[in-house]
Structure formats: C-alpha cells, structure tokens
Motif scaffolding. Sequence first.
Motif, PDB file in Angstrom:
ATOM      1  N   LEU A 158       0.745  -0.855  -0.075  1.00  0.00           N
ATOM      2  CA  LEU A 158       0.092   0.262   0.105  1.00  0.00           C
ATOM      3  C   LEU A 158       0.941   1.377   0.370  1.00  0.00           C
ATOM      4  O   LEU A 158       0.525   2.569  -0.901  1.00  0.00           O
ATOM      5  CB  LEU A 158      -0.703   0.177   1.212  1.00  0.00           C
ATOM      6  CG  LEU A 158      -1.994   1.001   1.403  1.00  0.00           C
ATOM      7  CD1 LEU A 158      -2.307   1.240   0.264  1.00  0.00           C
ATOM      8  CD2 LEU A 158      -3.152   1.085   2.487  1.00  0.00           C
ATOM      9  N   CYS A 159       1.686   1.028   0.887  1.00  0.00           N
ATOM     10  CA  CYS A 159       2.696   2.580   0.810  1.00  0.00           C
ATOM     11  C   CYS A 159       3.796   2.347  -0.091  1.00  0.00           C
ATOM     12  O   CYS A 159       3.406   3.715  -0.771  1.00  0.00           O
ATOM     13  CB  CYS A 159       3.709   2.380   2.103  1.00  0.00           C
ATOM     14  SG  CYS A 159       3.097   2.418   3.329  1.00  0.00           S
ATOM     15  N   HIS A 160       3.639   1.425  -1.563  1.00  0.00           N
ATOM     16  CA  HIS A 160       4.833   1.596  -2.121  1.00  0.00           C
ATOM     17  C   HIS A 160       3.399   2.198  -3.231  1.00  0.00           C
ATOM     18  O   HIS A 160       4.278   2.945  -4.461  1.00  0.00           O
ATOM     19  CB  HIS A 160       5.294   0.418  -2.450  1.00  0.00           C
ATOM     20  CG  HIS A 160       6.173   0.478  -3.789  1.00  0.00           C
ATOM     21  ND1 HIS A 160       5.948   0.664  -4.981  1.00  0.00           N
ATOM     22  CD2 HIS A 160       7.428   1.370  -3.952  1.00  0.00           C
ATOM     23  CE1 HIS A 160       6.539   0.671  -6.001  1.00  0.00           C
ATOM     24  NE2 HIS A 160       7.975   1.323  -5.756  1.00  0.00           N
ATOM     25  N   GLU A 161       2.437   1.603  -2.944  1.00  0.00           N
ATOM     26  CA  GLU A 161       0.903   2.362  -4.304  1.00  0.00           C
ATOM     27  C   GLU A 161       1.026   3.682  -4.410  1.00  0.00           C
ATOM     28  O   GLU A 161       1.353   4.232  -5.120  1.00  0.00           O
ATOM     29  CB  GLU A 161      -0.284   1.595  -4.048  1.00  0.00           C
ATOM     30  CG  GLU A 161       0.052   0.019  -4.460  1.00  0.00           C
ATOM     31  CD  GLU A 161      -0.217  -0.496  -5.983  1.00  0.00           C
ATOM     32  OE1 GLU A 161       0.016   1.054  -6.538  1.00  0.00           O
ATOM     33  OE2 GLU A 161      -0.461  -0.946  -6.301  1.00  0.00           O
ATOM     34  N   LEU A 162       1.115   4.200  -3.149  1.00  0.00           N
ATOM     35  CA  LEU A 162       0.716   5.681  -2.989  1.00  0.00           C
ATOM     36  C   LEU A 162       2.377   6.831  -3.529  1.00  0.00           C
ATOM     37  O   LEU A 162       1.994   7.506  -3.583  1.00  0.00           O
ATOM     38  CB  LEU A 162       0.468   5.836  -1.587  1.00  0.00           C
ATOM     39  CG  LEU A 162      -0.131   5.706  -1.089  1.00  0.00           C
ATOM     40  CD1 LEU A 162      -1.015   5.439   1.162  1.00  0.00           C
ATOM     41  CD2 LEU A 162      -1.798   5.736  -1.298  1.00  0.00           C
ATOM     42  N   PHE A 163       2.754   5.558  -2.644  1.00  0.00           N
ATOM     43  CA  PHE A 163       4.837   6.401  -3.718  1.00  0.00           C
ATOM     44  C   PHE A 163       5.275   6.584  -4.720  1.00  0.00           C
ATOM     45  O   PHE A 163       5.115   7.652  -5.315  1.00  0.00           O
ATOM     46  CB  PHE A 163       6.302   5.332  -3.082  1.00  0.00           C
ATOM     47  CG  PHE A 163       7.415   6.185  -2.536  1.00  0.00           C
ATOM     48  CD1 PHE A 163       7.566   7.432  -2.175  1.00  0.00           C
ATOM     49  CD2 PHE A 163       7.984   5.756  -3.863  1.00  0.00           C
ATOM     50  CE1 PHE A 163       9.571   8.135  -2.244  1.00  0.00           C
ATOM     51  CE2 PHE A 163       9.350   6.975  -4.157  1.00  0.00           C
ATOM     52  CZ  PHE A 163       9.593   7.502  -3.749  1.00  0.00           C
ATOM     53  N   ARG A 164       4.335   5.380  -5.260  1.00  0.00           N
ATOM     54  CA  ARG A 164       4.913   5.281  -6.984  1.00  0.00           C
ATOM     55  C   ARG A 164       3.338   6.723  -7.308  1.00  0.00           C
ATOM     56  O   ARG A 164       4.191   7.267  -8.282  1.00  0.00           O
ATOM     57  CB  ARG A 164       4.373   4.286  -7.524  1.00  0.00           C
ATOM     58  CG  ARG A 164       5.058   3.900  -9.292  1.00  0.00           C
ATOM     59  CD  ARG A 164       5.039   2.942  -9.408  1.00  0.00           C
ATOM     60  NE  ARG A 164       3.265   2.197  -9.539  1.00  0.00           N
ATOM     61  CZ  ARG A 164       2.441   1.238  -9.475  1.00  0.00           C
ATOM     62  NH1 ARG A 164       3.198   0.464 -10.234  1.00  0.00           N
ATOM     63  NH2 ARG A 164       1.515   0.656  -9.570  1.00  0.00           N
ATOM     64  N   SER A 165       2.274   6.703  -6.907  1.00  0.00           N
ATOM     65  CA  SER A 165       1.527   7.343  -7.272  1.00  0.00           C
ATOM     66  C   SER A 165       1.558   9.169  -6.921  1.00  0.00           C
ATOM     67  O   SER A 165       1.911   9.833  -7.691  1.00  0.00           O
ATOM     68  CB  SER A 165      -0.556   7.487  -6.842  1.00  0.00           C
ATOM     69  OG  SER A 165      -0.419   6.245  -7.362  1.00  0.00           O
ATOM     70  N   SER A 166       2.716   9.409  -5.912  1.00  0.00           N
ATOM     71  CA  SER A 166       3.248  10.207  -5.893  1.00  0.00           C
ATOM     72  C   SER A 166       4.466  11.182  -6.445  1.00  0.00           C
ATOM     73  O   SER A 166       4.586  12.444  -6.940  1.00  0.00           O
ATOM     74  CB  SER A 166       3.349  10.428  -4.100  1.00  0.00           C
ATOM     75  OG  SER A 166       5.124   9.991  -4.523  1.00  0.00           O
ATOM     76  N   ILE A 167       4.839  10.382  -7.533  1.00  0.00           N
ATOM     77  CA  ILE A 167       5.873  11.457  -8.644  1.00  0.00           C
ATOM     78  C   ILE A 167       5.127  12.126  -9.382  1.00  0.00           C
ATOM     79  O   ILE A 167       4.602  11.564 -10.173  1.00  0.00           O
ATOM     80  CB  ILE A 167       6.601   9.760  -9.083  1.00  0.00           C
ATOM     81  CG1 ILE A 167       7.224   9.398  -7.948  1.00  0.00           C
ATOM     82  CG2 ILE A 167       7.644  10.422 -10.027  1.00  0.00           C
ATOM     83  CD1 ILE A 167       8.072   7.383  -8.630  1.00  0.00           C
ATOM     84  N   GLY A 168       5.486  12.895  -9.448  1.00  0.00           N
ATOM     85  CA  GLY A 168       4.983  14.118 -10.547  1.00  0.00           C
ATOM     86  C   GLY A 168       3.531  14.187  -9.967  1.00  0.00           C
ATOM     87  O   GLY A 168       2.817  15.455 -10.590  1.00  0.00           O
ATOM     88  N   PHE A 169       2.966  14.601  -8.711  1.00  0.00           N
ATOM     89  CA  PHE A 169       1.196  14.497  -8.321  1.00  0.00           C
ATOM     90  C   PHE A 169       1.036  16.036  -7.941  1.00  0.00           C
ATOM     91  O   PHE A 169       2.711  16.353  -7.150  1.00  0.00           O
ATOM     92  CB  PHE A 169       1.524  13.431  -7.184  1.00  0.00           C
ATOM     93  CG  PHE A 169       0.237  13.674  -6.559  1.00  0.00           C
ATOM     94  CD1 PHE A 169      -0.938  13.559  -7.146  1.00  0.00           C
ATOM     95  CD2 PHE A 169      -0.475  14.350  -5.480  1.00  0.00           C
ATOM     96  CE1 PHE A 169      -2.388  14.004  -6.553  1.00  0.00           C
ATOM     97  CE2 PHE A 169      -1.276  14.784  -4.338  1.00  0.00           C
ATOM     98  CZ  PHE A 169      -2.957  14.502  -5.162  1.00  0.00           C
ATOM     99  N   VAL A 170       0.811  16.864  -8.510  1.00  0.00           N
ATOM    100  CA  VAL A 170       0.493  18.354  -7.785  1.00  0.00           C
ATOM    101  C   VAL A 170      -0.898  18.074  -7.237  1.00  0.00           C
ATOM    102  O   VAL A 170      -1.544  17.723  -8.178  1.00  0.00           O
ATOM    103  CB  VAL A 170       0.643  19.008  -9.225  1.00  0.00           C
ATOM    104  CG1 VAL A 170       0.315  20.754  -8.869  1.00  0.00           C
ATOM    105  CG2 VAL A 170       2.094  18.747  -9.680  1.00  0.00           C
ATOM    106  N   PRO A 171      -0.811  18.202  -6.023  1.00  0.00           N
ATOM    107  CA  PRO A 171      -1.988  18.626  -5.670  1.00  0.00           C
ATOM    108  C   PRO A 171      -2.933  20.165  -5.807  1.00  0.00           C
ATOM    109  O   PRO A 171      -2.488  20.220  -5.603  1.00  0.00           O
ATOM    110  CB  PRO A 171      -1.868  18.313  -4.270  1.00  0.00           C
ATOM    111  CG  PRO A 171      -0.370  19.284  -3.825  1.00  0.00           C
ATOM    112  CD  PRO A 171       0.313  18.323  -5.217  1.00  0.00           C
TER     113      PRO A 171
END
Length: 261
Positions: A158-171
């Motif tokens: 779960l943490c890795h799914e979130l970490f991977r999705s955070s790359i380039g993420f602009v909130p």
Amino acid sequence: METPQAIRNLRVVLVGTLYGGNIGSVCRAMANCGVSDLRLVAPSSIVDWDEARKMAVHATNLLDGRRTFGDLASATADCVAVVGTTRREGLYRAHTKDARMAAPELLQLAANGPVALVFGREDKGLTNDELLLCTHIVTLAAADDYQSFNLSQAVVLLCHELFRSSIGFVPTREKSPLASSAMRQRMMEHWRNYLLHIKFMNEEKADHMMEGFERIFSRGAMTEADMKILLGVIRQSEWALSNPNRLPDAATPPQPEEQSE
C-alpha cells in the motif's frame, strides 16, 4: 528525490499486532517509501521487541519513534482521513476500493493533512466497529486461491502504491481544512442524539442504526465546513422542534451559532 508532503503526511497504524518481527519489517517497509510515523494500537503483550529491532534493520529510528494508543479512535484523532485495509467482504466493507485506484484520492487528502493507513491483526484483521471509524476502505489485489498478505507485505504494497503515485503528483487544496477524525466522531455523537430526539430510532436499536449512518459517512473525507453545515442543521432542527411557534420566515432563517467542533 525529496519526499513529497503527501507521503510525509501518511501515518501507519497497526492494530493489535501480535509479532515483533512484523512490526520491525513494517518499519523497514515504511522507510523504503518515505513514511516515518508509526502508531501502534494495543499491541499484544507478547510482542518480542528484540525481534522487532532485528527485523527493522536500518529503520530502528522509526521503531524507537513509535507511539502507542489504547484504541483506534485515539490513534487517528488528528487525521483528516482514516484508511482501513481488508480482504474480507460484508455489508460494512461493500464500498471497498482497490488500493491502486484509490491512491490518487488518498494522496490528494494527504496533501491537505494527516492520513492514517490502518492495518488489523495478523489473525483477524480489523473488526466492523474499527472499520466504521474509517473514511475509506481499500484492498490489495491478490489471487483468488490465496488472498491473505503478511502484515508487513500489506504495508509495503500500500505504501509503495502511494509512493509511486506521488511521483509527479501536483495536489490541489481545499478552501476549508479537512475535518479531523475526532471532529467527525463528535459530529456523529450529535447526530445520534438528534435521531433519538426526533424518535427516528429508540435507544435499544441505536447502535445498529448508527452503524448504517457511520457507513454513509465513511464514504470519504469531509471538510470542517461540511461538518459545520451538518451540525448547524442538527442544532437548528432541535431548536425548531422546541419552538414550533417561533419558526422564522424561510427567506431569513436565523444563523446557527458558530461551531467550535
């Protein structure tokens, strides 16, 4: 690379953990993904802390920095979203989402405040009552023949799914701050009292009925402004019931008191 704020705002919460090796392995998994806040809820009295330190390897700082709580509500009181994890099905798990599909929404919430990732006991997972404290429920994809993950494996996935999705993420940011879990629970207590007051339910069936309302309100995070509107409706309704001859004109209703919750 610098750890995004959304990842720094994640809190891993382990409920009733039995084995020190799992706790240590969770610390290592958290460190791999830039997550640094570990919270334990009523860990077993037989936890082998030496084994936990051994399995944490170079993440013993996370183990040493852990915080322990007596119950899940206390552990997540400051969080704007509480994400429960489960593999089981049932009425209170019907709105479960796949972790990968849920990741963008969870990151958006974490950009605005602390988000708890909650993992249950190795043998029984999370109870229905604990899931009712969650605003989101997620699951991890697995083969039908064997769907159960080891605790530390579930954390790293779960943490890795979130970490991977955070790359380039602009909130983007909410105008109103997101409501904390503690504020949500206060609102639910007001809601319970109001439903009893209007005779929607009686005391004998209140717990069962509130499980249904908890499920409705556990479909996502709400802002403080959302909570204040709901509390305002409850308080204004209670006032109207007590003052039937003093109802205001619909065009100019009295303003509810500023909510402090």
